[in-house]
Design a protein around this motif. Structure first.
Motif, PDB file in Angstrom:
ATOM      1  N   ILE A   1       0.820  -1.221   0.000  1.00  0.00           N
ATOM      2  CA  ILE A   1       0.000   0.000   0.000  1.00  0.00           C
ATOM      3  C   ILE A   1       0.854   1.272   0.000  1.00  0.00           C
ATOM      4  O   ILE A   1       0.634   2.171  -0.814  1.00  0.00           O
ATOM      5  CB  ILE A   1      -0.989  -0.010   1.182  1.00  0.00           C
ATOM      6  N   PRO A   2       1.855   1.396   0.905  1.00  0.00           N
ATOM      7  CA  PRO A   2       2.690   2.609   0.844  1.00  0.00           C
ATOM      8  C   PRO A   2       3.420   2.769  -0.483  1.00  0.00           C
ATOM      9  O   PRO A   2       3.601   3.887  -0.967  1.00  0.00           O
ATOM     10  CB  PRO A   2       3.682   2.410   2.002  1.00  0.00           C
TER      11      PRO A   2
ATOM     12  N   PHE B   1       2.380   1.676  -3.454  1.00  0.00           N
ATOM     13  CA  PHE B   1       1.400   2.119  -4.435  1.00  0.00           C
ATOM     14  C   PHE B   1       1.030   3.586  -4.221  1.00  0.00           C
ATOM     15  O   PHE B   1       0.891   4.361  -5.167  1.00  0.00           O
ATOM     16  CB  PHE B   1       0.145   1.242  -4.380  1.00  0.00           C
ATOM     17  N   SER B   2       0.855   3.967  -2.944  1.00  0.00           N
ATOM     18  CA  SER B   2       0.493   5.349  -2.628  1.00  0.00           C
ATOM     19  C   SER B   2       1.594   6.310  -3.055  1.00  0.00           C
ATOM     20  O   SER B   2       1.330   7.389  -3.604  1.00  0.00           O
ATOM     21  CB  SER B   2       0.246   5.503  -1.120  1.00  0.00           C
ATOM     22  N   SER B   3       2.839   5.901  -2.812  1.00  0.00           N
ATOM     23  CA  SER B   3       3.972   6.741  -3.208  1.00  0.00           C
ATOM     24  C   SER B   3       4.029   6.896  -4.722  1.00  0.00           C
ATOM     25  O   SER B   3       4.257   7.998  -5.242  1.00  0.00           O
ATOM     26  CB  SER B   3       5.275   6.123  -2.692  1.00  0.00           C
TER      27      SER B   3
ATOM     28  N   LEU C   1       1.525   6.595  -6.782  1.00  0.00           N
ATOM     29  CA  LEU C   1       0.369   7.385  -7.203  1.00  0.00           C
ATOM     30  C   LEU C   1       0.636   8.868  -6.992  1.00  0.00           C
ATOM     31  O   LEU C   1       0.323   9.700  -7.851  1.00  0.00           O
ATOM     32  CB  LEU C   1      -0.873   6.951  -6.415  1.00  0.00           C
ATOM     33  N   GLU C   2       1.247   9.209  -5.848  1.00  0.00           N
ATOM     34  CA  GLU C   2       1.568  10.603  -5.566  1.00  0.00           C
ATOM     35  C   GLU C   2       2.588  11.139  -6.570  1.00  0.00           C
ATOM     36  O   GLU C   2       2.481  12.279  -7.033  1.00  0.00           O
ATOM     37  CB  GLU C   2       2.091  10.743  -4.138  1.00  0.00           C
TER      38      GLU C   2
ATOM     39  N   ARG D   1       0.762  11.847  -9.767  1.00  0.00           N
ATOM     40  CA  ARG D   1       0.006  13.093  -9.662  1.00  0.00           C
ATOM     41  C   ARG D   1       0.933  14.296  -9.766  1.00  0.00           C
ATOM     42  O   ARG D   1       0.615  15.292 -10.417  1.00  0.00           O
ATOM     43  CB  ARG D   1      -0.746  13.127  -8.333  1.00  0.00           C
TER      44      ARG D   1
ATOM     45  N   SER E   1      -1.737  16.557  -6.454  1.00  0.00           N
ATOM     46  CA  SER E   1      -0.632  16.159  -5.585  1.00  0.00           C
ATOM     47  C   SER E   1      -0.497  17.095  -4.403  1.00  0.00           C
ATOM     48  O   SER E   1      -1.009  18.213  -4.403  1.00  0.00           O
ATOM     49  CB  SER E   1       0.682  16.133  -6.375  1.00  0.00           C
TER      50      SER E   1
END
Length: 297
Positions: free
Chosen positions: A29-30, A32-34, A36-37, A40, A95
């Protein structure tokens, strides 16, 4: 004769599998989140570059002069310098990362922003993300000042600044000498921009905190064309010569006190406002004073 073994997984084995899946999810999850950010942020950087190029082309092609603020619409790839049109542009900055030279990349004031580019004859100046504060575009105070310098009259739909807590509102832009000459301040009907939207986007009326300093010779204040959010006792004290106030026709959002004895005329008779230790009191909503002219005794 052989028989098929139908034995399944034990509870322990299932728990181990679930635990492994949980660990993998927690790790991924982190990541993927990183990613994604970062995606953005890359999109936001691209929009900044496109905004600057489009704004520069628009400035040159239209033969504009002086300083112009352009707002970039990512969906159409076009820019506009029109204030009302800029308010309608959907936010696209997503972002929260920072980019040196660009104020508040992506989100602005907690919401998806749009890119604003300032250009003058020297080239591209300020580039920043904005959205909520489009409403706080600075106005030129002198455009509201009468030729004789005695009246400061804000015309219908001309007033762009909504929150009078800003440090450079039209009221504050004038010099001390110019302020001392003003005897009338008037806010004419301004239906397009009537409210201070600084409180989470909710229209609450104009906020006049600390705005009247220097206007010691003002005798008449016409607030009929706006809705009023807040005005403190200290603000009224900055207007010692004030003897006439036209109250807003819109609902008065917050109660306030005015130093001295104040009254309105009803049926040819003086009707005094309620009194307290600070002077006269204008209550909110139920005051019945909306749109009325009150006078100092």
């Amino acid at each position: 004769m052989w028989t098929k073994n139908k034995k399944g997984f034990t509870l322990a084995e299932l728990l181990i599998v679930v635990a492994i899946i949980g660990v993998l999810v927690a790790i991924s999850i982190p990541i993927f989140s990183s990613q994604l950010e970062k995606s953005r942020f890359a999109v936001d950087q691209s929009n900044v570059r496109n905004a600057k190029a489009t704004a520069a082309a628009e400035y040159l092609s239209t033969g504009a002069s002086g300083e112009v603020e352009y707002y970039y619409d990512a969906s159409s790839g076009k820019v506009t310098s029109d204030f009302a049109a800029a308010k309608q542009i959907p936010g696209y900055g997503k972002s929260t990362m920072k980019e040196e030279g660009v104020e508040g990349t992506g989100k602005s004031n907690g919401m998806a922003g749009i890119v604003m580019v300032t250009i003058d004859t020297a080239g591209i100046g300020e580039v920043r993300w904005t959205k909520n504060d489009i409403e706080y575009v600075r106005d030129d105070a002198k455009s509201y000042l009468s030729e004789d310098g005695k009246s400061l009259i804000f015309k219908p739909t001309g007033l762009k600044i909504l929150s009078f807590k800003d440090s450079q509102t039209p009221l504050q832009q004038l010099s001390e000498e110019e302020k001392s000459k003003v005897i009338t301040i008037s806010f004419e009907a301004n239906n397009e921009y009537p409210d201070d939207l600084s409180r989470n986007g909710q229209g609450r009326g104009m906020n006049f905190e600390n705005q009247f300093n220097g206007y010691s010779n003002v005798t008449r204040l016409d607030l009929s064309g706006i809705s009023l959010s807040r005005i403190k006792l200290e603000d009224w004290k900055a207007l010692p010569s004030l003897n006439t106030i036209v109250l807003p026709t819109a609902t008065i959002k917050d109660p306030f006190n005015i130093p001295g004895n104040w009254y309105c005329v009803d049926g040819g008779e003086k009707v005094y406002l309620p009194k307290n230790k600070d002077g006269s009191r204008v209550n909110k909503n139920t005051s019945g004073l909306e749109g009325k002219t009150i006078h100092k005794d």
